[in-house]
Write an enzyme that holds these catalytic residues in place. Structure first.
Site, short mmCIF file in Angstrom:
data_model
loop_
_atom_site.label_atom_id
_atom_site.label_comp_id
_atom_site.label_asym_id
_atom_site.label_seq_id
_atom_site.Cartn_x
_atom_site.Cartn_y
_atom_site.Cartn_z
N ASP A 1 54.46 -29.67 -20.93
CA ASP A 1 55.54 -28.80 -21.43
C ASP A 1 56.30 -28.12 -20.30
O ASP A 1 57.41 -27.64 -20.49
CB ASP A 1 54.97 -27.73 -22.36
N CYS B 1 58.69 -37.91 -32.79
CA CYS B 1 59.80 -37.02 -32.46
C CYS B 1 60.41 -37.55 -31.16
O CYS B 1 60.02 -38.60 -30.65
CB CYS B 1 59.29 -35.59 -32.28
N ARG C 1 62.84 -22.54 -31.75
CA ARG C 1 61.52 -22.94 -32.26
C ARG C 1 60.40 -22.27 -31.46
O ARG C 1 59.33 -22.00 -31.99
CB ARG C 1 61.35 -24.45 -32.19
N ARG D 1 53.66 -39.98 -31.11
CA ARG D 1 52.80 -38.85 -31.48
C ARG D 1 51.93 -39.18 -32.69
O ARG D 1 52.05 -38.61 -33.76
CB ARG D 1 53.65 -37.60 -31.71
N LYS E 1 53.34 -19.60 -28.92
CA LYS E 1 53.59 -20.48 -30.07
C LYS E 1 52.36 -21.36 -30.30
O LYS E 1 51.87 -21.46 -31.43
CB LYS E 1 54.80 -21.37 -29.79
N ASN E 2 51.84 -21.95 -29.23
CA ASN E 2 50.78 -22.96 -29.39
C ASN E 2 49.40 -22.36 -29.63
O ASN E 2 48.47 -23.09 -29.96
CB ASN E 2 50.79 -23.91 -28.19
C1 EPZ Z 1 50.28 -29.92 -28.31
O1 EPZ Z 1 50.82 -30.95 -29.11
C2 EPZ Z 1 51.43 -28.94 -28.10
N1 EPZ Z 1 51.87 -28.45 -29.40
C3 EPZ Z 1 52.58 -29.65 -27.39
O2 EPZ Z 1 53.56 -28.67 -27.13
C4 EPZ Z 1 52.06 -30.18 -26.06
O3 EPZ Z 1 53.10 -30.89 -25.42
C5 EPZ Z 1 50.87 -31.12 -26.32
O4 EPZ Z 1 49.84 -30.41 -27.05
C6 EPZ Z 1 50.25 -31.63 -25.04
O5 EPZ Z 1 49.81 -30.56 -24.26
C7 EPZ Z 1 51.16 -27.46 -29.98
O6 EPZ Z 1 50.17 -26.99 -29.44
C8 EPZ Z 1 51.66 -26.97 -31.30
P1 EPZ Z 1 48.48 -33.94 -28.48
P2 EPZ Z 1 49.83 -32.00 -29.82
O7 EPZ Z 1 47.85 -34.28 -29.77
O8 EPZ Z 1 48.53 -31.38 -30.04
C9 EPZ Z 1 48.14 -38.58 -27.99
C10 EPZ Z 1 55.69 -27.71 -27.09
O9 EPZ Z 1 56.71 -27.98 -26.44
N2 EPZ Z 1 47.50 -38.53 -29.31
O10 EPZ Z 1 47.69 -33.19 -27.47
O11 EPZ Z 1 50.51 -32.63 -30.96
C11 EPZ Z 1 49.63 -38.30 -28.09
O12 EPZ Z 1 50.35 -39.48 -28.36
C12 EPZ Z 1 54.87 -28.82 -27.73
O13 EPZ Z 1 55.24 -26.55 -27.27
C13 EPZ Z 1 47.06 -39.73 -29.89
O14 EPZ Z 1 47.22 -40.81 -29.32
O15 EPZ Z 1 49.72 -33.08 -28.67
C14 EPZ Z 1 49.96 -37.74 -26.74
O16 EPZ Z 1 50.14 -38.80 -25.82
C15 EPZ Z 1 55.50 -30.18 -27.50
N3 EPZ Z 1 46.46 -39.67 -31.11
C16 EPZ Z 1 48.68 -36.99 -26.34
O17 EPZ Z 1 47.64 -37.49 -27.19
C17 EPZ Z 1 46.27 -38.49 -31.78
O18 EPZ Z 1 45.69 -38.49 -32.88
C18 EPZ Z 1 48.80 -35.51 -26.51
O19 EPZ Z 1 49.08 -35.26 -27.84
C19 EPZ Z 1 46.74 -37.29 -31.17
C20 EPZ Z 1 47.33 -37.33 -29.93
#
Ligand code: EPZ
Length: 459
Positions: A328, A138, A420, A143, A43-44
């Site tokens: 995850d 969410c 999903r 996020r 998915k990711n």
């Molecule tokens: C990706 O989400 C994955 N989703 C998530 O998987 C996964 O949990 C996450 O990375 C962490 O590994 C996809 O790849 C589609 P992040 P993403 O931006 O990219 C902070 C699943 O179950 N942050 O890496 O949205 C944020 O708050 C899903 O498959 C900021 O502060 O996650 C978090 O603490 C759930 N500002 C951390 O970074 C930003 O602009 C990680 O978020 C962006 C992020």
């Protein structure tokens, strides 16, 4: 989704609460999983690569091994709404994005799925304009997307946030040096900036970039499109901008989190399972921690074998970005640690809402104390079957694992969350010997709530 019937007739189902046409997964637990399972596409990996196909102003992109899951459906609808022509044949998706018709992303898709925000980069890169609703929070937490917006501004975008949407215009679109937060090293920000930079004038350097395998998968695709990306998979990614990208063919990596789900299910049920189609390098710390717990794990180039007939001990973990322990996988790992022989301490450093599934585990007899971002998991000899409700994708997977381990009949509702990110989970588990069925519960008129014991046959 097709319904899957148990090999043996389910006991009578008395609908205890009025349900509105919901799907549920019913499991008769306590059966060790045995056999082999092939994981589906990631998915990711699929979501950023589908968004990146919008960068091609000529030719078709052909993506192989794309999983049939709800989030891919949403992303395909999203890129179609922007003007791309999308066709799907089994696990192959063909996209022609030569003619984009708008830079305004529909609210309904972004609100359903955070990763829809990935279209912001190709819209800015190709049209120098983007109006994309903010994804919002969410159950996992707030996020934010500040890393994304700050990078787009550095590259020349004028950005305002109005009515819950990012409004961006870029008279100039140039490469920039972007330093991401070292603690989080956001996956989403990394992939969005990579896509944005491919058509920017000059060089972009991303420091503290995310190193997840899906970043490498995207980098490969962008280079096949004519992009010039180097360092994907390391914490420093350099992108030399080019003037145009064309469609390309790409194989999507298999899903490491789905693989981890089957590994955890095999361990929780003391089974013997070979997970095919994944390099153990994609699950580094996860496998090591189970070996530390005393689980027998053997690996090959593209397979992982788990033999978990004997008891295992508790192990402490702390989640962190790749190559650390993936957040995850935390719900799946914690669930198995409920049934260990000793205590585990599990720290969640990425999301403040990632223990939201634990109360449902407590209803199954788990013994977990949570303080801030740390869960103390006390071992219990067994879990008890129950009716439980999933609150997000990996929470749902954790409840499936708990139900597979718990003797008796469990029902897991809100299966839409599981859909999903998992393709045909019930069928794959059934093929490993699990007593599992997916059922559509009929819409019931409130005046006719059936009396207990009334037999309702589920088709
Ligand atoms: C990706 O989400 C994955 N989703 C998530 O998987 C996964 O949990 C996450 O990375 C962490 O590994 C996809 O790849 C589609 P992040 P993403 O931006 O990219 C902070 C699943 O179950 N942050 O890496 O949205 C944020 O708050 C899903 O498959 C900021 O502060 O996650 C978090 O603490 C759930 N500002 C951390 O970074 C930003 O602009 C990680 O978020 C962006 C992020």
């Amino acid at each position: 989704m097709k319904s899957v019937q148990l090999k043996q007739e389910l006991p009578e189902v008395s609908v205890s609460s009025v349900t509105k046409n919901q799907d549920q997964i019913v499991i008769l637990g306590g059966v060790p999983l045995r056999g082999e399972v092939q994981v589906s596409g990631s998915k990711n990996s699929s979501l950023p690569i589908l968004a990146a196909s919008l960068l091609a102003s000529r030719g078709q992109s052909v993506l192989h091994n794309v999983p049939s899951i709800a989030d891919v459906d949403i992303m395909c609808k999203m890129i179609s709404s922007l003007g791309a022509h999308v066709t799907r044949e089994d696990h192959t998706v063909i996209i022609d994005a030569s003619h984009l018709k708008t830079s305004v992303a529909p609210q309904k898709y972004v609100r359903q799925m955070r990763a829809s925000f990935y279209v912001a980069a190709p819209l800015l890169a190709r049209l120098h304009s983007a109006e994309v609703p903010l994804p919002g929070g969410c159950v996992l937490g707030t996020r934010p997307i500040d890393y994304h917006i700050n990078a787009f501004r550095k590259m020349g975008a004028q950005i305002t946030v109005e009515r819950g949407a990012m409004l961006a215009k870029a008279e100039r679109w140039e490469g920039a040096k972007v330093l991401l937060d070292h603690k989080n090293s956001s996956v989403g920000a990394t992939v969005n900036i990579m896509m944005a930079a491919c058509l920017a004038k000059g060089t972009t350097v991303i420091e503290n970039a995310a190193r997840e395998p899906e970043v490498i998968n995207l980098g490969d695709f962008l280079n096949k499109m004519g992009g010039r990306v180097s360092g994907a998979g390391t914490s420093t990614i350099t992108i030399e901008g080019v003037t145009e990208l064309h469609g390309a063919e790409q194989e999507i990596y298999n899903d490491r989190i789905e693989a981890g789900t089957f590994i955890a299910a095999a361990i929780a049920t003391h089974g013997d399972v070979r997970v095919r189609g994944l390099s153990p390098d994609h699950l580094p710390v996860f496998l090591e921690k189970y070996q530390e717990a005393g689980v027998s794990i053997s690996t090959g180039e593209d397979w992982i074998q788990v033999q978990a007939s004997s008891p295992y001990s508790g192990v402490d973990i702390s989640t962190s970005p790749f190559p650390g322990f993936a957040t995850d996988l935390q719900p799946l790992f914690l669930t198995t640690m409920c049934l260990a022989q000793s205590k585990s301490v599990i720290q969640e450093t990425i999301y403040d809402g990632r223990f939201n599934y634990v109360p449902e585990l407590l209803r199954m007899g788990a013994d977990v104390d949570i303080t801030d971002n740390t869960a103390i998991v006390h071992a219990v000899p067994k879990l008890g079957a129950a009716q439980v409700k999933s609150s997000d994708l990996r929470a749902g997977a954790a409840l499936v694992i708990a139900s597979l381990a718990a003797e008796g009949r469990s029902e897991i509702s809100n299966v839409k969350y599981i859909d999903r990110g998992y393709e045909d989970l019930a069928t794959k588990l059934q093929n490993l010997g699990a007593q599992v069925a997916r059922q559509h519960l009929p819409t019931i008129d409130t005046e006719e709530v059936p009396q207990p014991g009334l037999k309702i046959s589920h088709k």
